[in-house]
Design an enzyme around this catalytic site. Structure first.
Site, PDB file in Angstrom:
ATOM      1  N   GLU A   1       0.869  -1.174   0.000  1.00  0.00           N
ATOM      2  CA  GLU A   1       0.000   0.000   0.000  1.00  0.00           C
ATOM      3  C   GLU A   1       0.905   1.222   0.000  1.00  0.00           C
ATOM      4  O   GLU A   1       1.654   1.432   0.949  1.00  0.00           O
ATOM      5  CB  GLU A   1      -0.811  -0.074   1.301  1.00  0.00           C
ATOM      6  CG  GLU A   1      -2.131   0.610   1.298  1.00  0.00           C
ATOM      7  CD  GLU A   1      -2.807   0.390   2.656  1.00  0.00           C
ATOM      8  OE1 GLU A   1      -3.042  -0.781   3.025  1.00  0.00           O
ATOM      9  OE2 GLU A   1      -3.067   1.381   3.334  1.00  0.00           O
ATOM     10  N   ASP A   9      -4.923   9.844  10.247  1.00  0.00           N
ATOM     11  CA  ASP A   9      -3.615   9.297  10.580  1.00  0.00           C
ATOM     12  C   ASP A   9      -3.028   9.865  11.860  1.00  0.00           C
ATOM     13  O   ASP A   9      -3.175  11.049  12.163  1.00  0.00           O
ATOM     14  CB  ASP A   9      -2.639   9.544   9.426  1.00  0.00           C
ATOM     15  CG  ASP A   9      -2.917   8.613   8.267  1.00  0.00           C
ATOM     16  OD1 ASP A   9      -2.824   7.388   8.471  1.00  0.00           O
ATOM     17  OD2 ASP A   9      -3.255   9.101   7.170  1.00  0.00           O
TER      18      ASP A   9
END
Ligand SMILES: Cc1ncc(COP(=O)(O)O)c(C=O)c1O
Lengths: 399, 264
Positions: free
Chosen positions: B52, B63
């Site tokens: 990824e 995040d």
């Protein structure tokens, strides 16, 4: 003072949360259940008679509404038109922000939430949130950019005195955008028992609509007060500053469908629109997605969000609410970019002409008056969004 | 929904292997601008099943600190979607066979143009994308057709709070795999493995979804990888690998060592 806060406008939000091309709910799946819970419930909660009674009672007895509509005679003479000031600076805590936090804390209670998280720029929304949390006995966590914590220190102390935890946002430009990122992250980490009280008409649907409804009390009162004073409910212009755009949305709300009333938004040009140190979103931005909605956004060619700059922490934001993006795109609103210096000068002028020290944010709205080509018979309402105590350390540099 | 007619490396992978799949995330252009393909190569050599690649963004709301910082550094290094596609242009010709996903936020993709983005993905051999802030309904309404036309899978997330009805809908509309977020958190959290997590994993396992599942967020060592693999087809490691790159560098040996400690 029992009344409804139903919008009656074609600028009404759609079921999917759009105003024209702008709005929606661009959120990660982690936030979906929370936002969906809010979306499914906010209208029925607000419409509930028990909510309405408590909301209006608190606005009257606690916030001190209605706020006055004041004919500023000396300012009018100087500008050469009739200027009324809508005195949101006289709200409890010193700005319009509390209209929204009262509404949202009542919503949060009805959703069974135990804890409140918020972001703040100038600290006014943080103080307004800490205040209602104290009032309702709820835990309060406020994220604030570390740069803003310095330039709005009195508000940091106020929040702490009210029992809130103030957490510095140290990422990115360390201002409002980053505080919002951190508040969203906090919400992702605490999805079940926490409500996020967003401080402006930004964020994923239904926030922009919900916040606009709570702030719409501003224009509801303006209509009545202006009628009492002048025999007409509609001015020629309503002027407000736009960070995310909540005081503007509130001041415009009940005029959105009346094209005879020009809606004027003042954005922060910082050191100048083309200086590279600016927060003039409509002048510099393009459509994009930030904090959950599609709006006009200051960004690079690659779609990275540009770090904005303004002397005023409350306007130091690279986007605007989706309603305002729609007002801009459709031509319904006139947008002016006001520099730091122009805003400062307007703040000093108002102080000495009318004995009212406004917030730096508000100075941007006041400075727009000189750029509007007004006629002597024009009637203008300026939303005096907040008082200037929090900005004294900035003002004192110019004394 | 219409299933993909073209072949896709992700779908192929899951039709061949269904246990203990390891998907490793890293940020394009981190630690240095030119490191993207060497890291990709290193991961393939170390035997990971999927890769990824993060498309760095200025405001990565989902995040935690580690990936925020790698995004910031990559942007400082000058990384952009345009550069990423240039870097990946020849990788398939040069022996990269591992399935590749791009992970990132919607705004840079919108500015690049969704159709243009899908075309580029197809050109360079990207197989799927993960765009957490592109909600399912908007994707289906505005973009699903374009993604399908270029054979690009869009992987959707579910969380412990996702309702059963919505999980069914996501399963219906997903191809490739479903990304199970392990707990209510942003990436890189260290909440550890709790009983509630296991209850959630078991609940989803019992739903017999048509798509395979990979568990991500908080998977950072052998124990958490093992535990996730018990309840799903494998797991996704992100922040722990970014920290490893930051501390130990990008040589094939250090990457292999990292992958071995996870798999062990
Ligand atoms: C006094 C005052 N006016 C205006 C603003 C800008 O917010 P908005 O655009 O949502 O009204 C702020 C924000 O902190 C403020 O404190």
């Amino acid at each position: 003072m029992q009344t409804t806060i139903e919008p009656q406008t074609s600028f009404e939000v759609t079921d999917q949360g759009f105003y024209g091309h702008f709005g929606g709910a661009f959120i990660p799946e982690m936030l979906y259940p929370n936002v969906e819970e809010l979306r499914q419930n906010y209208l029925s909660i607000i419409a509930d008679p028990g909510f309405q009674t408590e909301f209006w009672q608190l606005l009257e007895d606690y916030v001190g509404r209605p706020t006055p509509l004041f004919l500023a005679k000396r300012l009018s003479a100087q500008i050469g038109a009739t200027i009324y000031l809508k005195r949101e600076d006289l709200c409890h805590t010193g700005a319009h922000k509390i209209n929204n936090t009262i509404g949202q804390i009542l919503v949060a209670q009805r959703l069974g939430k135990k804890r409140i998280v918020a972001e703040t720029g100038a600290g006014q929304h943080g103080v307004a949130t800490a205040t209602v949390c104290a009032l309702m006995g709820m835990e309060c966590i406020v994220y604030m950019g570390s740069i803003d914590m310095e330039r709005q220190k009195p508000n940091v102390d106020r929040m702490r005195m009210l029992g809130a935890t103030v957490v510095p946002a140290t990422s990115g430009s360390q201002t409002l955008k980053d505080a919002t990122n951190e508040a969203m992250r906090h919400w992702i980490n605490n999805p079940v028992d926490t409500h996020y009280i967003i401080g402006s008409v930004v964020g994923p649907h239904p926030y922009p609509d919900m916040v606009a409804r709570f702030q719409s009390v501003i224009s509801e009162e303006i209509r009545k007060q202006l009628f009492t004073k002048t025999g007409r409910e509609t001015p020629d212009y309503v002027v407000a500053c736009v960070g995310g755009g909540s005081n503007a949305a509130g001041a415009f709300f009940h005029y959105l469908n009346e094209p005879s009333v020009r809606l004027v938004a003042a954005e922060a040009a910082g050191q100048g629109v083309s200086s590279g140190h600016s927060a003039a979103t409509t002048a510099l931005g393009k459509p994009g997605v930030l904090h959950g909605s599609r709006t006009i956004l200051m960004q690079t060619e690659d779609g990275q969000v540009t770090e904005p700059y303004s002397i005023s922490a409350g306007l130091d934001y690279p986007g605007i609410g989706p309603l305002h993006a729609h007002l801009f795109e459709s031509g319904r609103g006139d947008f002016y970019a006001i520099t730091d210096d122009e805003a400062l000068q307007a703040c000093f002028e108002l102080s000495q002409l009318e004995g009212i020290i406004p917030a730096l944010e508000t100075g941007h709205a006041l400075a727009a008056l000189a750029k509007m080509n007004l006629k002597s018979e024009d009637v203008i309402v300026v939303c005096l969004s907040g008082r200037g105590d929090k900005d004294l350390s900035t003002y004192s540099k110019y004394l | 929904m219409t299933l993909l007619t073209t072949q896709n490396r992700i779908s192929d992978l899951f039709s061949q292997k269904s246990e203990r799949l390891l998907n490793v995330y890293f940020t394009a252009g981190f630690p240095n601008l030119v490191d993207t393909v060497p890291i990709l190569r290193g991961l393939q050599a170390a035997g990971v099943d999927l890769v990824e690649i993060g498309m760095p963004y200025s405001d990565p709301v989902a995040d935690g600190e580690t990936i925020q910082q790698s995004n910031g550094k990559a942007l400082e290094n000058g990384m952009s979607l345009k550069k990423l596609f240039t870097q990946l242009a020849d990788c398939r010709q040069e022996g990269i066979t591992v399935p590749i996903l791009l992970m990132g936020y919607i705004n840079p993709v919108l500015q690049f143009g969704v159709e243009n983005f899908c075309r580029k993905c197809q050109e360079v051999g990207v197989d799927g994308v993960i765009l957490p802030d592109l909600p399912l309904d908007l994707f289906l309404f505005d973009y699903a057709e374009t993604f399908r036309r270029y054979g690009i899978l869009n992987v959707h997330l579910i969380t412990p709070q996702t309702s059963e009805a919505r999980i069914r809908l996501i399963d219906e509309e997903s191809e490739g795999f479903i990304y199970m977020v392990s707990s209510a958190s942003i990436t890189g959290s260290v909440k550890g493995v709790s009983d509630t997590m296991e209850t959630y994993f078991k609940r989803i396992q019992a739903m017999n979804l048509r798509n395979p599942r990979l568990i991500g967020f908080g998977i950072n060592n052998h124990e958490t990888f093992d535990m996730a693999s018990q309840y799903a087809n494998g797991a996704i490691v992100g922040s722990a690998f970014i920290r490893h790159l930051d501390e130990k560098g990008i040589s094939p040996d250090t990457i292999r060592a990292f992958v071995q400690t996870i798999r062990a």
